[in-house]
Scaffold this active site. Structure first.
Site, PDB file in Angstrom:
ATOM      1  N   LEU A   1      16.617 -22.594   3.950  1.00 23.05           N
ATOM      2  CA  LEU A   1      16.113 -23.634   3.042  1.00 23.05           C
ATOM      3  C   LEU A   1      16.927 -23.701   1.743  1.00 23.05           C
ATOM      4  O   LEU A   1      16.474 -24.263   0.756  1.00 23.05           O
ATOM      5  CB  LEU A   1      14.625 -23.411   2.752  1.00 23.05           C
ATOM      6  CG  LEU A   1      13.717 -23.415   3.997  1.00 23.05           C
ATOM      7  CD1 LEU A   1      12.266 -23.167   3.616  1.00 23.05           C
ATOM      8  CD2 LEU A   1      13.837 -24.726   4.768  1.00 23.05           C
TER       9      LEU A   1
ATOM     10  N   SER B   1      19.904 -19.654  -1.740  1.00 24.43           N
ATOM     11  CA  SER B   1      21.028 -19.112  -2.516  1.00 24.43           C
ATOM     12  C   SER B   1      21.669 -20.208  -3.366  1.00 24.43           C
ATOM     13  O   SER B   1      22.027 -19.976  -4.527  1.00 24.43           O
ATOM     14  CB  SER B   1      22.054 -18.435  -1.605  1.00 24.43           C
ATOM     15  OG  SER B   1      22.657 -19.374  -0.745  1.00 24.43           O
TER      16      SER B   1
ATOM     17  N   ASP C   1      24.372 -27.681   0.423  1.00 17.65           N
ATOM     18  CA  ASP C   1      23.243 -27.076  -0.288  1.00 17.65           C
ATOM     19  C   ASP C   1      23.370 -27.231  -1.805  1.00 17.65           C
ATOM     20  O   ASP C   1      22.410 -27.583  -2.491  1.00 17.65           O
ATOM     21  CB  ASP C   1      23.148 -25.573   0.027  1.00 17.65           C
ATOM     22  CG  ASP C   1      22.725 -25.310   1.457  1.00 17.65           C
ATOM     23  OD1 ASP C   1      22.893 -26.214   2.293  1.00 17.65           O
ATOM     24  OD2 ASP C   1      22.227 -24.203   1.735  1.00 17.65           O
TER      25      ASP C   1
END
Ligand code: PMV
Length: 289
Positions: A76, A79, A123
């Site tokens: 998800l 980091s 991300d």
């Protein structure tokens, strides 16, 4: 003292294919990471290489406190969210005047270094800007935000993103005649899905297709298959692995009135369910506590 938060993310479409320059569509979701940075003369070395790298990249020392609502190693984007929020809090606390663009780029460089080259900018882009982002080759574009009723199923099976990326690379090297058309088909699914982001019934069908293609790539896991089938049986429009696979999480796109039923079906399979939706805001300053 400065506190900043950044959202987690899910891949709606195109994970793994994105590593080969194909489009990937990811969305920021509600669980957030909160990071407080304080300008202290002595550095507190964090246990995380991501946080240490943030201080090194910004060239300052300070102390840091992390409060994460995102389970780590669940695919998800925890980091990236920690990295983006930490860089932003350092930027604010030390008045370094970096732009959002700088933060997104630095965060990507840190992810790449810590993960030994195996990271796409997905991300870090989503955590920085929020909403829905299309990553394609070197470019990143925000797509119009859509409200979606999503349930995440965390299989609680640990996985390793680099290992899964490597596994697909090996498979591709040995069997290009199989893997290349699958990557092309994933691209086809992602490009079609872009036109149906506001139509959950249609979008669900594309998610199911994407899931089958990920299974062909070998990144499935029996527990993920169980959760995907349970979610569909409970009435989800569609369900798929999200992220690297081999464990980690799946997502289900649901009719509003069925999201809790889908969540219960997932929990009944010994997994953790998170009912969530889009977070249109990226990294943001929180009130100091
Ligand atoms: O498991 P996650 O959420 O880190 O996703 C990995 C997605 C991949 O496409 C497999 C790799 C990447 O960096 O995009």
């Amino acid at each position: 003292m400065a506190t900043w938060s950044a959202p987690g993310k899910v891949f709606l479409f195109g994970e793994h294919a994105v590593v080969y320059g194909k489009p990937g569509i990811a969305m920021a979701i509600k669980p957030r990471v909160f990071v407080t940075v304080r300008n202290t003369k002595r550095a507190t070395r964090a246990k995380s290489p991501y946080i240490d790298s943030c201080f090194d990249a910004m060239g300052v020392v300070g102390s840091v406190y992390i409060n994460s609502q995102i389970p780590s190693s669940s695919g998800l984007g925890s980091s990236a969210a920690v990295t983006v929020a930490t860089l932003s809090a350092i930027n604010d606390e030390f008045s370094l005047n970096r732009t959002r663009e700088d933060i997104a780029n630095m965060a990507f460089e840190i992810e790449k270094t810590v993960q030994k080259g195996r990271a796409s900018p997905t991300d870090t882009t989503v955590s920085t800007y929020g909403g829905i982002v299309l990553i394609s080759g070197g470019s990143r574009r925000r797509l119009p935000p859509q409200h979606m009723h999503l349930v995440i199923g965390d299989s609680l099976v640990s996985h390793n993103t680099s290992k899964m990326v490597e596994q697909v690379a090996e498979f591709k090297k040995k069997n290009p005649a199989i893997v290349d058309p699958v990557l092309d088909a994933i691209e086809g699914v992602s490009l079609s899905a872009i036109h149906h982001l506001n139509n959950p019934r249609e979008l669900g069908k594309f998610m199911n297709m994407n899931n089958s293609l990920l299974e062909v790539l070998g990144v499935g896991h029996p527990q993920l298959s169980r959760l995907v089938l349970a979610a569909r049986s409970a009435g989800a429009f569609g369900a798929k692995i999200t992220g690297a696979g081999g464990g980690g999480s799946m997502i289900a796109l649901c009719p509003k009135q069925l999201k809790h039923r889908v969540a219960s079906a997932i929990e009944a399979c010994d997994a953790r369910a998170i009912v969530t939706g889009i977070d249109t805001e990226g990294v943001r300053k929180e009130k100091n506590v």
